[in-house]
Scaffold this active site. Structure first.
Site, PDB file in Angstrom:
ATOM      1  CD  GLU A 145      -6.151  -4.939  -8.749  1.00 31.02           C
ATOM      2  OE1 GLU A 145      -6.837  -4.570  -7.777  1.00 31.02           O
ATOM      3  OE2 GLU A 145      -6.546  -5.762  -9.589  1.00 31.02           O
ATOM      4  CB  ALA A 188     -11.559  -4.575  -0.306  1.00 38.57           C
ATOM      5  CD  GLU A 220     -12.492  -4.665  -7.034  1.00 37.40           C
ATOM      6  OE1 GLU A 220     -11.387  -5.237  -6.866  1.00 37.40           O
ATOM      7  OE2 GLU A 220     -12.610  -3.657  -7.754  1.00 37.40           O
ATOM      8  NE  ARG A 274      -4.073  -1.770  -0.060  1.00 37.73           N
ATOM      9  CZ  ARG A 274      -5.047  -1.695  -0.938  1.00 37.73           C
ATOM     10  NH1 ARG A 274      -4.968  -0.833  -1.953  1.00 37.73           N
ATOM     11  NH2 ARG A 274      -6.111  -2.465  -0.835  1.00 37.73           N
ATOM     12  CD  GLU A 281      -8.807  -7.054  -5.117  1.00 37.46           C
ATOM     13  OE1 GLU A 281      -8.887  -7.631  -4.010  1.00 37.46           O
ATOM     14  OE2 GLU A 281      -8.824  -5.826  -5.256  1.00 37.46           O
TER      15      GLU A 281
END
Length: 196
Positions: free
Chosen positions: A149, A85, A101, A73, A105
């Protein structure tokens, strides 16, 4: 015995907007500067971030394990352990966001979805709302992450996740709140393979 419900009057706490301006506009977030009239009549400044909202998912495998992610992060320059999330796209139903999501993910889909509640993670400086879901009856396929991501997906026993929260290994607020809500729900509605 008759139950009496008290009416709570909040007018002595309400602030009203006098003026509002955008200080910064990003792709997802907007920083605003408002002047607000306080209940005592004075005017004060309010700086805050507007956010489109998000969904966090407590996804349980058939053996009662929780699907987690480890990801970097940027604002804190740190890797965190957290639940799957993501943000709500404009006009997208909240449940659809959660389903999208989870699949994007982690590669998981779920047959059963239960709304656990909502949380407001940063009430002092943002209007963000995070919707929390419990997802069960999972099937694993291929993830479809965005090109920006990078994450590790793992499954932990429910008790290990709760211990990691207690030990400070998991500090992400949405994960902590959603796990606590899931634990409360699951005590009332047990799932096969999970002992709390």
């Amino acid at each position: 015995m008759t139950e009496v419900t008290a009416v709570v009057e909040d007018t002595h706490l309400i602030e009203t907007t006098v003026s509002s301006a955008v200080m910064a506009q990003g792709k997802m977030l907007t920083v605003r500067y408002d002047e607000a009239r306080l209940p005592n009549g004075r005017v004060s400044s309010r700086e805050y971030v507007t956010h489109p909202g998000a969904v966090a998912i407590v996804a349980l495998t058939q053996s009662g394990e929780v699907v987690l992610e480890r990801q970097f992060r940027y604002p804190l320059k740190q890797v965190f352990i957290e639940l799957p999330a993501g943000k709500i796209d404009a006009g997208e139903p909240v449940l659809t966001t959660g389903q999208r999501e989870l699949l994007e993910e982690t590669g998981y889909t779920a047959k059963t979805w239960v709304k656990l509640g909502i949380q407001h993670p940063c009430i002092g400086y943002s209007n963000e709302v995070i919707h929390m879901y419990l997802a069960t009856e999972l099937s694993l396929g291929a993830h479809a992450r965005d090109v920006d991501e990078a994450m590790d997906v793992m499954v932990w026993p429910f008790a290990r996740v709760m211990q990691a929260i207690e030990d400070g290994e998991i500090t992400d607020s949405k994960t902590m709140s959603a796990m606590l809500m899931a634990e409360r729900y699951l005590r009332k509605h047990p799932v096969a393979g999970l002992a709390l």
